[in-house]
Design an enzyme around this catalytic site. Structure first.
Site, PDB file in Angstrom:
ATOM      1  N   GLU A 131     -44.000  34.552 -35.072  1.00 20.60           N
ATOM      2  CA  GLU A 131     -45.053  33.564 -35.293  1.00 20.60           C
ATOM      3  C   GLU A 131     -45.716  33.268 -33.947  1.00 20.60           C
ATOM      4  O   GLU A 131     -45.079  33.341 -32.891  1.00 20.60           O
ATOM      5  CB  GLU A 131     -44.407  32.289 -35.838  1.00 20.60           C
ATOM      6  CG  GLU A 131     -45.325  31.105 -36.022  1.00 20.60           C
ATOM      7  CD  GLU A 131     -44.570  29.836 -36.395  1.00 20.60           C
ATOM      8  OE1 GLU A 131     -45.169  28.977 -37.051  1.00 20.60           O
ATOM      9  OE2 GLU A 131     -43.375  29.706 -36.024  1.00 20.60           O
ATOM     10  N   LYS A 172     -49.121  30.303 -43.588  1.00 27.01           N
ATOM     11  CA  LYS A 172     -47.864  29.551 -43.687  1.00 27.01           C
ATOM     12  C   LYS A 172     -47.991  28.391 -44.665  1.00 27.01           C
ATOM     13  O   LYS A 172     -48.899  27.558 -44.548  1.00 27.01           O
ATOM     14  CB  LYS A 172     -47.498  29.044 -42.292  1.00 27.01           C
ATOM     15  CG  LYS A 172     -46.170  28.321 -42.178  1.00 27.01           C
ATOM     16  CD  LYS A 172     -45.963  27.917 -40.723  1.00 27.01           C
ATOM     17  CE  LYS A 172     -44.663  27.195 -40.484  1.00 27.01           C
ATOM     18  NZ  LYS A 172     -44.527  26.801 -39.055  1.00 27.01           N
ATOM     19  N   CYS A 212     -41.304  30.979 -40.207  1.00 25.03           N
ATOM     20  CA  CYS A 212     -40.577  29.922 -39.505  1.00 25.03           C
ATOM     21  C   CYS A 212     -40.027  28.841 -40.435  1.00 25.03           C
ATOM     22  O   CYS A 212     -39.026  29.033 -41.114  1.00 25.03           O
ATOM     23  CB  CYS A 212     -41.471  29.346 -38.413  1.00 25.03           C
ATOM     24  SG  CYS A 212     -40.562  28.453 -37.118  1.00 25.03           S
TER      25      CYS A 212
END
Length: 271
Positions: free
Chosen positions: A43, A110, A146
């Protein structure tokens, strides 16, 4: 396709997108030399956290993504790397770029934003709304980023949609117990979904004072569908190459059919 060879490219991204693109190009060259079909970068590969992201954000057809796509074509290796794309409301999107050797590009924004431990990602980042599957040499690969690791439903839904491997590029926040949490969550999501989980973090910052933004702790790892750690990195920049035998997914699901055994239920309250 009997197996998928994946390179875990743990890097320490800087605030300079051009310098970070060069890191991706170097990693792709080394991944190709090692026989990898897919190279996974963290990321925020485009630009590390801790600085304003609006000025560096570009669309998927912008020059930074074009440079990464050119490197994928030149190396013959699929690449997944974190970047930032503009959002309509003035924020950015925390996007994973997938660039294939044939020139195809896909983005995953995300979904779960890191509003935790005193950091408020949603202040500057707009959340995504859809899960994404890509195909790498005929293998269905799910994308996550993440903080998504803390939400098992995403991984199970990707597995339901056909994913045999799920990627989790990260820039994991440091602190007591955080590296252990990163490892534990990657293993748990592999068990929840009975897929391979490949979690690639930023290296631990080399700055003497890295600040409070989530910059990475290292510890990138590949986990089998039974939760076993197959390969892992230390805390410095490193390229780890691992072979993922795809038949193992079917073997584990035959013995531990957690996806098939799920049931809907209601919650009863009393009083």
């Amino acid at each position: 396709m009997t197996s998928l060879t994946v390179a875990l490219a743990q890097i320490e991204a800087t605030t300079d997108p051009a310098a970070n693109a060069a890191l991706v190009e170097d990693g792709l060259r080394r991944a190709a030399e090692a026989g990898a079909a897919l190279a996974v970068f963290p990321e925020a590969t485009m630009c590390r956290f801790g600085v304003p992201l609006g000025p560096v954000a570009e669309p998927l057809d912008g020059p930074w993504a074009e440079r990464i796509a050119d490197a994928a074509r030149a190396s013959g290796v699929h690449v997944v790397a974190g970047m930032f794309t503009p959002a309509a409301d003035g924020r950015v999107r925390n996007t994973l770029l997938h660039a294939a050797p044939d020139g195809t590009r896909t983005g995953y924004d995300k979904i779960h934003l890191y509003d935790a431990f005193g950091f408020t990602e949603s202040r500057t980042v707009e959340p995504g709304q859809r899960a994404v599957l890509i195909t790498v040499d005929e293998v269905a690969v799910g994308l996550s980023t993440c903080y998504d690791l803390r939400f098992p439903a995403l991984y199970q839904r990707l597995a339901d949609a056909g994913a045999r491997v799920i990627l989790a590029p990260a820039s994991w926040g440091d602190g007591p117990g955080k590296l252990d949490a990163f490892t534990t969550l990657a293993r748990a999501r592999a068990l929840d979904s009975t897929t391979y989980v490949v979690a690639v973090d930023q290296a631990r910052p080399s700055d003497p004072d890295p600040g409070t933004a989530p910059r990475g702790v290292g510890g990138s790892l590949a986990v089998g569908p039974d939760g076993a750690v197959l390969a892992s990195a230390g805390n410095a920049p490193e390229l780890v190459v691992v072979d993922l035998p795809l038949a193992r997914v079917d073997e584990v699901r035959a013995g531990l059919p957690v996806l098939a055994n799920r049931r809907d239920f209601t919650v009863a309250t009393q009083g």
